[in-house]
Design an enzyme around this catalytic site. Structure first.
Site, PDB file in Angstrom:
ATOM      1  N   ASN A   1      50.589  96.075  67.338  1.00 24.78           N
ATOM      2  CA  ASN A   1      48.938  95.854  67.435  1.00 24.78           C
ATOM      3  C   ASN A   1      48.440  95.289  68.454  1.00 24.78           C
ATOM      4  OD1 ASN A   1      49.005  94.133  65.099  1.00 24.78           O
ATOM      5  ND2 ASN A   1      46.938  94.627  64.872  1.00 24.78           N
ATOM      6  N   PHE A   2      49.326  94.611  69.528  1.00 24.85           N
ATOM      7  CA  PHE A   2      48.816  93.727  70.328  1.00 24.85           C
ATOM      8  C   PHE A   2      47.574  94.446  71.533  1.00 24.85           C
ATOM      9  CE2 PHE A   2      53.532  92.414  70.738  1.00 24.85           C
ATOM     10  CZ  PHE A   2      53.241  91.173  69.745  1.00 24.85           C
TER      11      PHE A   2
ATOM     12  N   LEU B   1      59.955  83.898  66.791  1.00 19.18           N
ATOM     13  CA  LEU B   1      60.552  84.310  67.877  1.00 19.18           C
ATOM     14  C   LEU B   1      59.671  84.224  69.193  1.00 19.18           C
ATOM     15  CD1 LEU B   1      63.530  85.055  68.804  1.00 19.18           C
ATOM     16  CD2 LEU B   1      62.630  87.632  68.256  1.00 19.18           C
TER      17      LEU B   1
ATOM     18  N   GLY C   1      27.446 115.084  50.656  1.00 21.91           N
ATOM     19  CA  GLY C   1      27.953 116.436  50.538  1.00 21.91           C
ATOM     20  C   GLY C   1      26.579 117.161  49.908  1.00 21.91           C
ATOM     21  N   GLY C   2      26.733 118.453  49.403  1.00 26.28           N
ATOM     22  CA  GLY C   2      25.505 119.199  49.019  1.00 26.28           C
ATOM     23  C   GLY C   2      24.881 118.658  47.733  1.00 26.28           C
ATOM     24  N   GLN C   3      25.708 117.494  47.089  1.00 24.98           N
ATOM     25  CA  GLN C   3      24.945 116.923  45.833  1.00 24.98           C
ATOM     26  C   GLN C   3      24.050 115.776  46.084  1.00 24.98           C
ATOM     27  OE1 GLN C   3      25.906 119.264  43.621  1.00 24.98           O
ATOM     28  NE2 GLN C   3      27.846 119.910  44.205  1.00 24.98           N
TER      29      GLN C   3
ATOM     30  N   GLN D   1      44.947  92.707  60.957  1.00 25.32           N
ATOM     31  CA  GLN D   1      45.022  93.483  59.887  1.00 25.32           C
ATOM     32  C   GLN D   1      45.320  94.938  60.017  1.00 25.32           C
ATOM     33  OE1 GLN D   1      41.621  95.238  56.345  1.00 25.32           O
ATOM     34  NE2 GLN D   1      40.850  93.679  57.805  1.00 25.32           N
TER      35      GLN D   1
ATOM     36  N   ASP E   1      40.234  98.793  60.434  1.00 28.63           N
ATOM     37  CA  ASP E   1      41.329  98.000  60.498  1.00 28.63           C
ATOM     38  C   ASP E   1      42.385  98.503  59.488  1.00 28.63           C
ATOM     39  OD1 ASP E   1      40.767  96.239  62.330  1.00 28.63           O
ATOM     40  OD2 ASP E   1      40.030  94.573  60.852  1.00 28.63           O
TER      41      ASP E   1
ATOM     42  N   ARG F   1      54.965  84.098  66.565  1.00 27.35           N
ATOM     43  CA  ARG F   1      55.142  83.133  67.546  1.00 27.35           C
ATOM     44  C   ARG F   1      55.656  81.994  66.816  1.00 27.35           C
ATOM     45  NH1 ARG F   1      51.184  83.594  72.620  1.00 27.35           N
ATOM     46  NH2 ARG F   1      50.011  84.603  70.615  1.00 27.35           N
TER      47      ARG F   1
ATOM     48  N   GLU G   1      37.573  95.182  63.958  1.00 31.02           N
ATOM     49  CA  GLU G   1      37.146  96.138  63.156  1.00 31.02           C
ATOM     50  C   GLU G   1      35.571  96.631  63.518  1.00 31.02           C
ATOM     51  OE1 GLU G   1      38.174  97.145  59.704  1.00 31.02           O
ATOM     52  OE2 GLU G   1      36.267  98.200  60.103  1.00 31.02           O
TER      53      GLU G   1
ATOM     54  N   GLN H   1      24.640 116.567  40.265  1.00 31.68           N
ATOM     55  CA  GLN H   1      25.385 117.961  40.624  1.00 31.68           C
ATOM     56  C   GLN H   1      24.670 119.087  40.153  1.00 31.68           C
ATOM     57  OE1 GLN H   1      28.700 117.763  38.358  1.00 31.68           O
ATOM     58  NE2 GLN H   1      30.117 118.403  39.733  1.00 31.68           N
TER      59      GLN H   1
HETATM   60  N1  COA Z   1      56.160  85.546  71.376  1.00 30.10           N
HETATM   61  C1  COA Z   1      55.710  85.272  72.524  1.00 30.10           C
HETATM   62  N2  COA Z   1      54.428  85.888  73.008  1.00 30.10           N
HETATM   63  C2  COA Z   1      53.811  86.674  71.919  1.00 30.10           C
HETATM   64  C3  COA Z   1      54.592  86.912  70.604  1.00 30.10           C
HETATM   65  C4  COA Z   1      55.860  86.187  70.560  1.00 30.10           C
HETATM   66  N3  COA Z   1      56.179  86.110  69.190  1.00 30.10           N
HETATM   67  N4  COA Z   1      53.585  87.742  70.113  1.00 30.10           N
HETATM   68  C5  COA Z   1      52.323  87.916  70.860  1.00 30.10           C
HETATM   69  N5  COA Z   1      52.686  87.422  71.874  1.00 30.10           N
HETATM   70  C6  COA Z   1      52.071  87.419  73.297  1.00 30.10           C
HETATM   71  C7  COA Z   1      51.701  88.835  73.448  1.00 30.10           C
HETATM   72  O1  COA Z   1      52.721  89.065  74.385  1.00 30.10           O
HETATM   73  C8  COA Z   1      50.457  88.736  74.558  1.00 30.10           C
HETATM   74  O2  COA Z   1      50.539  87.842  75.611  1.00 30.10           O
HETATM   75  P1  COA Z   1      50.117  88.588  77.208  1.00 30.10           P
HETATM   76  O3  COA Z   1      48.338  88.842  76.795  1.00 30.10           O
HETATM   77  O4  COA Z   1      50.032  87.160  77.912  1.00 30.10           O
HETATM   78  O5  COA Z   1      50.880  89.610  77.471  1.00 30.10           O
HETATM   79  C9  COA Z   1      49.488  87.727  73.412  1.00 30.10           C
HETATM   80  O6  COA Z   1      50.449  87.116  72.722  1.00 30.10           O
HETATM   81  C10 COA Z   1      48.798  88.805  72.616  1.00 30.10           C
HETATM   82  O7  COA Z   1      47.834  89.325  72.954  1.00 30.10           O
HETATM   83  P2  COA Z   1      46.799  90.016  72.192  1.00 30.10           P
HETATM   84  O8  COA Z   1      47.286  91.063  71.177  1.00 30.10           O
HETATM   85  O9  COA Z   1      45.835  90.698  73.177  1.00 30.10           O
HETATM   86  O10 COA Z   1      46.013  89.023  71.387  1.00 30.10           O
HETATM   87  P3  COA Z   1      44.303  88.616  71.459  1.00 30.10           P
HETATM   88  O11 COA Z   1      44.309  87.549  70.314  1.00 30.10           O
HETATM   89  O12 COA Z   1      43.975  88.430  72.761  1.00 30.10           O
HETATM   90  O13 COA Z   1      43.723  89.919  70.882  1.00 30.10           O
HETATM   91  C11 COA Z   1      43.251  91.823  69.327  1.00 30.10           C
HETATM   92  C12 COA Z   1      43.629  90.222  69.455  1.00 30.10           C
HETATM   93  C13 COA Z   1      43.539  92.114  67.816  1.00 30.10           C
HETATM   94  C14 COA Z   1      41.983  91.774  69.855  1.00 30.10           C
HETATM   95  C15 COA Z   1      44.301  92.398  70.433  1.00 30.10           C
HETATM   96  O14 COA Z   1      45.469  92.387  69.899  1.00 30.10           O
HETATM   97  C16 COA Z   1      44.099  94.130  70.192  1.00 30.10           C
HETATM   98  O15 COA Z   1      43.132  94.541  70.745  1.00 30.10           O
HETATM   99  N6  COA Z   1      44.771  94.827  69.547  1.00 30.10           N
HETATM  100  C17 COA Z   1      44.664  96.367  69.417  1.00 30.10           C
HETATM  101  C18 COA Z   1      43.763  96.834  68.436  1.00 30.10           C
HETATM  102  C19 COA Z   1      43.883  96.032  67.192  1.00 30.10           C
HETATM  103  O16 COA Z   1      44.797  96.067  66.672  1.00 30.10           O
HETATM  104  N7  COA Z   1      42.955  95.381  66.656  1.00 30.10           N
HETATM  105  C20 COA Z   1      42.712  94.352  65.643  1.00 30.10           C
HETATM  106  C21 COA Z   1      42.673  95.085  64.226  1.00 30.10           C
HETATM  107  S1  COA Z   1      42.891  94.015  63.014  1.00 30.10           S
END
Ligand code: COA
Length: 416
Positions: A96-97, A72, A248-250, A17, A169, A38, A140, A273
């Site tokens: 946001n990985f 990709l 707030g103050g209200q 998100q 998020d 992916r 979140e 208010q």
């Molecule tokens: N092709 C190949 N690999 C891919 C890819 C693609 N197109 N897109 C993602 N990946 C891989 C990444 O390289 C990573 O691999 P690695 O850990 O082996 O290096 C993996 O997929 C993704 O890892 P990650 O983002 O850590 O996924 P997760 O499902 O374990 O964790 C979160 C999810 C959200 C907890 C984590 O991404 C996170 O903490 N993000 C930052 C904070 C955040 O945005 N939180 C979510 C708010 S909604």
């Protein structure tokens, strides 16, 4: 009409998100947002909490409208090559990985900067760089707990409580969007890109600043007069949960209306208010309170504020939440019915303003989504359905110079 962000190409490496909310908004305003996913799986939200078997879940469709989807595998050599080309011709990369994932993929900030010095790399992480929790993965509610929202939300006799609003998020995504637009403006002046980083903890805390204000007031005076604990309860040395008190103050509170016994949302929020005291008294038929020294100042009212709310609730008992607000608005009293998601979804004003829109999806058909909360005089924001997984893979690769045969081979090898 051309859109303000037209011509800005964004590699959208986001999921769930926080990141998607950011890039979706930039797409609404005209950026070409290419969601890189992916092959075979895509963003996990495509399949989370599905309401129609086999069809992208609303979780995905409501956060990825107006984007294009490119599948990709960026862990393969060919995938990295395609991503490298894409980086060279794009303006922004948003991700946001989990911590370190982009580096592990081989795309460090230094490397990306070498490939394209004008590139803006925008990241969301749970905690900021250098923070003692920087290695943590965060969702979140984790962020709401880490950013001070949970400890200050809920009622005094209950546990820390998270809000339904996506403070960790989508809120972080909005902060990131501001950061990206600022970096784009800076690049207009210098030609140079930069790294933009936003942490979920920081973004939650930014919205909880009044609670940081309260901590300092509490440290100094030992009590917080607008909290329900004052003056009859007690305070510890940390900001308590304030229930439905106004921040707030209200003074304000959620008050029962006609039907509350069976309808869990038959309530209004009522604010006292300071300068509206006389109109409030007139509205609820308590004119005698207007000049009564026991009631006429905010200070005088403080120790009996819940008695006053009880009197207002008595006045409300034969009025629905909508009838009550229709009366109170004539007296200029800040108030609102407590609205349900169903009421909001069907609200004609929100439909007319484009805040709630119905869009088309190739497999799902029509669904409701939230439109732009920002309204412009010279920009009409058209919300489109979200892309299917890999829907635009071929057209994007073709525009990058790949031939039909090369694209077919990439599909065969599951690179795209
Ligand atoms: N092709 C190949 N690999 C891919 C890819 C693609 N197109 N897109 C993602 N990946 C891989 C990444 O390289 C990573 O691999 P690695 O850990 O082996 O290096 C993996 O997929 C993704 O890892 P990650 O983002 O850590 O996924 P997760 O499902 O374990 O964790 C979160 C999810 C959200 C907890 C984590 O991404 C996170 O903490 N993000 C930052 C904070 C955040 O945005 N939180 C979510 C708010 S909604």
């Amino acid at each position: 009409m051309s859109k303000p962000l037209e011509g800005i190409k964004i590699i959208d490496f986001t999921h769930v998100q926080a990141g998607p909310a950011c890039t979706q908004m930039l797409a609404w305003f005209g950026a070409d947002v290419i969601k890189v996913e992916r092959p075979g799986a895509g963003d996990v939200t495509r399949s989370q909490l599905r309401d129609i078997p086999g069809v992208d879940a609303l979780y995905f469709t409501m956060l990825n409208s107006n984007k294009r989807s490119l599948t990709l595998d960026t862990k393969t050599a060919e995938g990295k090559e395609i991503l490298t080309k894409l980086i060279k011709e794009s303006d922004v990369l948003v991700e946001n990985f989990g911590p370190g994932a982009l580096d592990r993929m081989g795309f460090t900030w230094e490397h990306i900067r070498e490939l394209n010095p004008g590139m803006i790399v925008a990241s969301v992480k749970g905690f900021s760089e250098g923070h003692h929790y920087e290695d943590l993965k965060v969702y979140e509610n984790v962020a709401q707990c880490a950013g001070g929202a949970a400890s200050t939300t809920g009622f005094d006799d209950g546990p820390p409580t998270v809000s339904a609003a996506a403070l960790g998020d989508s809120n972080t995504g909005m902060h990131l969007a501001i950061g990206i637009l600022t970096a784009l403006r800076a690049r207009d002046k210098t030609g140079k890109g930069q790294k933009v980083a936003v942490s979920m903890q920081d973004s939650v805390l930014n919205l909880c600043r009044v609670k940081m204000r309260d901590q300092q007031r509490l440290d100094r005076v030992g009590y917080l007069e607008e909290y329900p604990q004052y003056p009859h309860g007690s305070f510890s040395d940390v900001v308590p949960r304030g229930g439905n008190a106004g921040g707030g103050g209200q003074p304000g509170w959620v008050l029962k209306c006609k039907g509350w016994e069976t309808d869990p949302n038959a309530y209004i929020y009522f604010t006292i208010q300071g300068h509206a005291w006389a109109p409030i008294c007139r509205a609820i038929g308590k004119e005698e309170w207007i000049d009564d020294p026991a009631y006429m100042t905010a200070q005088a009212r403080q120790d009996k504020i819940f008695d006053i709310f009880a009197v207002i609730e008595d006045w409300l008992k034969d009025k629905t939440k909508f009838e009550a607000v229709d009366i109170l608005r004539k007296f200029d009293i800040p108030c609102s019915p407590v609205l349900t998601m169903k009421e909001l979804a069907n609200d004609p004003s929100l439909r007319a303003s484009g805040t709630i829109v119905e869009v088309d999806h190739k497999e799902r058909g029509k669904y409701l989504t939230v439109g732009s909360p920002i309204k412009f005089s010279d920009l009409k924001v058209d919300i489109k359905g979200s892309p299917l997984l890999g829907e635009h893979t071929d057209e994007i690769l073709e525009s990058m110079g790949y031939s039909q045969q090369q694209i077919a081979a990439l599909h065969e090898r599951r690179v795209v």
